[in-house]
Design an enzyme around this catalytic site. Structure first.
Site, short mmCIF file in Angstrom:
data_model
loop_
_atom_site.label_atom_id
_atom_site.label_comp_id
_atom_site.label_asym_id
_atom_site.label_seq_id
_atom_site.Cartn_x
_atom_site.Cartn_y
_atom_site.Cartn_z
N ASP A 57 5.82 7.15 -8.63
CA ASP A 57 4.56 7.46 -9.30
C ASP A 57 4.67 8.74 -10.12
O ASP A 57 5.63 9.50 -9.98
CB ASP A 57 3.40 7.58 -8.29
CG ASP A 57 3.80 8.32 -7.01
OD1 ASP A 57 4.62 9.26 -7.10
OD2 ASP A 57 3.31 7.97 -5.94
N HIS B 20 -1.97 4.30 2.66
CA HIS B 20 -1.53 4.06 1.28
C HIS B 20 -0.03 4.30 1.13
O HIS B 20 0.55 5.12 1.85
CB HIS B 20 -2.35 4.87 0.27
CG HIS B 20 -2.06 6.33 0.20
ND1 HIS B 20 -2.93 7.29 0.70
CD2 HIS B 20 -1.02 7.02 -0.33
CE1 HIS B 20 -2.42 8.48 0.49
NE2 HIS B 20 -1.26 8.36 -0.14
N GLU C 123 -4.09 3.05 -2.81
CA GLU C 123 -5.05 3.42 -1.77
C GLU C 123 -5.65 2.14 -1.17
O GLU C 123 -5.54 1.07 -1.76
CB GLU C 123 -6.18 4.25 -2.40
CG GLU C 123 -5.73 5.51 -3.12
CD GLU C 123 -5.26 6.61 -2.17
OE1 GLU C 123 -5.63 6.58 -0.99
OE2 GLU C 123 -4.50 7.48 -2.63
N ASP D 164 -4.35 7.08 5.49
CA ASP D 164 -5.20 5.90 5.31
C ASP D 164 -4.38 4.64 5.03
O ASP D 164 -4.93 3.59 4.69
CB ASP D 164 -6.22 6.13 4.18
CG ASP D 164 -5.54 6.45 2.84
OD1 ASP D 164 -4.28 6.47 2.80
OD2 ASP D 164 -6.26 6.68 1.85
C1 GLP Z 1 0.67 11.13 -1.37
C2 GLP Z 1 1.68 10.27 -2.14
C3 GLP Z 1 2.45 9.35 -1.25
C4 GLP Z 1 2.92 10.09 -0.02
C5 GLP Z 1 1.74 10.53 0.80
C6 GLP Z 1 2.11 11.26 2.07
O1 GLP Z 1 -0.62 10.68 -1.52
N1 GLP Z 1 1.08 9.50 -3.20
O2 GLP Z 1 3.53 8.78 -1.97
O3 GLP Z 1 3.74 9.26 0.74
O4 GLP Z 1 0.89 11.34 0.02
O5 GLP Z 1 2.50 12.58 1.79
P1 GLP Z 1 3.23 13.48 2.86
O6 GLP Z 1 4.63 12.97 2.93
O7 GLP Z 1 3.18 14.86 2.28
O8 GLP Z 1 2.50 13.32 4.14
#
Ligand code: GLP
Length: 229
Positions: free
Chosen positions: A67, A138, A143, A136
């Site tokens: 992304d 995602h 989402e 959540d």
């Molecule tokens: C974000 C990203 C995800 C990521 C998630 C968890 O929203 N879009 O790709 O996996 O958060 O982040 P973290 O690894 O910091 O918990």
């Protein structure tokens, strides 16, 4: 799904790095899908250590990021591309021309999203897709309520993310949109690897692995995939 439970973040990073190492040993010109977030940092650190010791070779690897923020150039210090560049690309021997990310400055975003998907196909498809997971459920920026059949597309950020970006970017006009691979794009990878750390993700991981397959937990779509770690 293969579920591997490790005692701490360090062990998760090492186990994940082993999977990357095996992948590159089997196929030196592998196509890797990469992600941001704090979760993969241990893995990226391990890969940097292995690369430093010449135990892993990224010279023939191609990568596609999951992304990217819309409205900033890829070389902006806060772009997701810059994040992966700093945490991984700059620490291994990958030529930057082989690293791809959606372009947040594309004029025609739907067309650019189609081109991103086409570029993945031209590269032969993703061999190993790395994923984190939000509490959540995602994956990427898919989402809850995202179509399980979604492809790379424009998505609005959640109000919480916009708030965080306001703080990070120090402006009242922070990025409000992202381009993200869709669920259907993600599950086309030959092997998907989801990393999750800590108790706060436990319920989400349980829902992903054992819950109903539902757009309420986008990661649950991975249950239909033949090779998920
Ligand atoms: C974000 C990203 C995800 C990521 C998630 C968890 O929203 N879009 O790709 O996996 O958060 O982040 P973290 O690894 O910091 O918990």
């Amino acid at each position: 799904m293969e579920v591997i439970i490790k005692p701490d973040a360090g062990a998760v990073g090492k186990a994940a790095a082993r999977i990357f190492e095996d992948q590159l040993e089997r196929k030196s010109n592998s196509v890797l899908g990469l992600t941001t977030g704090s979760t993969p940092l241990g893995l990226y650190g391990e890969l940097a250590t292995l690369a430093h010791a010449n135990l892993v070779d990224f010279s023939r690897v191609t990568t596609f990021n999951l992304d990217e923020l819309v409205g900033i150039p890829l070389d902006h210090p806060l772009s997701y591309y810059s994040y992966v560049r700093a945490k991984l690309f700059s620490r291994v021997n990958i030529p930057l021309v082989s690293t791809h990310a959606p372009n947040g400055l594309a004029r025609d975003i739907p067309k650019h999203c189609e081109e991103y998907e086409a570029a993945i196909k031209r590269a032969g498809g993703i061999d190993l897709q790395l994923l984190g997971i939000g509490t959540d459920g995602h994956i990427g920026f898919n989402e809850p309520s995202s179509s399980l059949n979604s492809r790379t597309r424009l998505k609005p950020l959640t109000p919480e993310m916009v708030e965080e970006n306001t703080r990070l970017f120090g402006t009242d006009k922070p990025p409000r949109y992202v381009i993200t691979m869709g669920i259907a794009t993600i599950v086309e990878a030959r092997h998907c690897m989801v990393l999750a750390l800590g108790e706060s993700k436990a319920r989400t991981v349980a829902a992903m692995v054992e819950g109903p397959i539902t757009a309420d937990c986008p990661a649950s779509a991975l249950q239909m995939h033949p090779h998920v770690t």
